[in-house]
Write an enzyme that holds these catalytic residues in place. Structure first.
Site, short mmCIF file in Angstrom:
data_model
loop_
_atom_site.label_atom_id
_atom_site.label_comp_id
_atom_site.label_asym_id
_atom_site.label_seq_id
_atom_site.Cartn_x
_atom_site.Cartn_y
_atom_site.Cartn_z
N LYS A 207 48.45 2.81 3.10
CA LYS A 207 48.21 3.81 2.07
C LYS A 207 47.92 3.16 0.71
CE LYS A 207 49.79 6.90 5.20
NZ LYS A 207 50.96 7.08 6.05
N TRP B 69 57.52 13.02 8.65
CA TRP B 69 57.87 11.61 8.87
C TRP B 69 59.37 11.44 8.97
CZ3 TRP B 69 54.03 9.58 11.01
CH2 TRP B 69 52.73 9.86 10.59
N ASP C 176 61.78 4.83 3.71
CA ASP C 176 60.39 4.74 4.16
C ASP C 176 59.52 5.01 2.93
OD1 ASP C 176 57.84 5.18 5.11
OD2 ASP C 176 58.39 6.80 6.50
#
Ligand code: PLP
Length: 357
Positions: A190, A99, A166
């Site tokens: 999530k 990511w 993030d």
């Protein structure tokens, strides 16, 4: 058979939240209308947004000089939007996995990206520490939890330049000091909601640092000024996000969920370390509480498919590791009950008995 949902994302939500969402889909607040079919320009939706805002602030101790908004497009859209809004000359990024790399790639379209630290040399099995942060950066970007590799920052970084994180896969999983960050963002699928919405928590003064003229939807000011309502927001996921925040408050807030998350993670990591058939994959001090990765121990590699089948037969869902890491990954997000971790541990112990003398 009871299923134990270790999916990495979208992932498990609290049972009572799922039930309330199902009810709201049929009849929202006794209105005779489905939540799927109401306008976002209604008092009901205003209240959903206002309640979510208040709860987010309360749960994470977010000060008044921060604004919260919601957008579609996922964290992946925010990768380029962060850079489009704030990368004028040079930004710093820490590369801790897939990511991070994607965020870096998008940022490079807008200016110079300095990789201040990377754990790529050891296949992202640790969190780099002690690197220096130049004072002339527009911002520093980190990925607070590495969903695929299973590493996590356990302390808030102190940065002389605006810190942007993030937090897709560990938002609200532990206490953080929001004031250490200029911006926190992530996909909500999530720990908070079904797929379809991202959250952004941004310090107001960062908005004054915008570096270029931007399309309306890319410009963060649009969403702050219009309170997530410039265009049609993702009504259903935002509703569920609000219900998840209510659930979190009802069980005792972030300190309680942090306690539970630590308890679950300790249980599973202890078994990984004890069981002769398995081993962990990352540095112990950087182990994620959310995404717990493990592989077969040396000499037992060929048992991996059999364990996956064995675990599946015992109700475990979503424990196959990401293809870049292999082995297994048990995602233990906020809503995963301790009983599911206990069931996985029991499964590992039973499997060990079958294969060792
Ligand atoms: C899942 C994930 C993403 C991607 O989110 P999308 O909403 O699918 O774009 C980004 N960062 C991290 C840390 C993630 O876990």
């Amino acid at each position: 058979m009871k299923k134990h949902n270790f999916n990495a994302g979208p992932s498990i939500l609290p049972q009572e939240v799922t039930e309330r969402a199902a009810q709201a889909v049929l009849d929202f607040n006794g209105s005779g209308l489905s939540l799927l079919s109401i306008s976002h320009r209604t008092k009901d939706f205003d209240k959903i947004l206002a309640d979510a805002d208040a709860l987010f602030r309360e749960l994470l101790h977010i000060p008044d000089n921060y604004r919260i908004f919601y957008v579609g497009g996922g964290a992946s859209t925010l990768f380029y939007e962060v850079a489009a809004n704030f990368l004028g000359k040079k930004a710093g990024y820490v590369n801790t996995g897939v990511w991070s790399k994607k965020a870096i790639k998008e940022a490079q379209r807008y200016g110079e990206v300095q990789i201040l630290a990377s754990s790529e040399d050891k296949n992202f099995t640790y969190i780099p520490k002690g690197f220096s942060i130049p004072a002339d950066l527009d911002y520093l970007h980190i990925t607070s939890n590495n969903t695929i590799y299973g590493t996590e920052y356990h302390e808030d970084l102190v940065s002389p330049v605006p810190l942007i994180a993030d937090m897709s896969s560990n938002i609200l999983s532990r206490e953080i000091d929001v004031t250490k960050y200029a911006m926190i963002y992530g996909g909500a699928q999530k720990n908070l909601a079904p797929a379809g919405v991202s959250f952004v928590i941004i310090r107001e003064d960062l908005l004054d640092r915008q570096v270029r003229d931007l399309p309306t939807m890319v410009n963060f000011r649009t969403h702050v000024e219009k309170n997530s309502m410039f265009n049609t927001p993702p009504v259903f996921p935002i509703y569920v996000l609000g219900e998840t925040l209510k659930w979190l408050k009802s069980i005792g807030g972030v300190s309680e969920i942090e306690r539970r998350n630590k308890e679950k993670a300790e249980l599973l990591y202890a078994e990984i370390d004890r069981n002769t058939l398995f081993r962990g994959t990352v540095e112990k001090e950087d182990r994620s509480l959310m995404n717990i990765c493990f592989v077969m121990a040396d000499g037992y590699e060929e048992l991996a498919p059999e364990f996956l089948q064995f675990a599946t037969d015992h109700g475990m869902v979503g424990i196959k590791g990401h293809r870049l890491v292999g082995g297994f990954r048990a995602s233990c997000y906020n809503a995963l009950p301790k009983e599911s971790v206990e069931a996985l541990v029991a499964c590992m112990q039973e499997f060990e008995k079958l294969h060792t003398k």
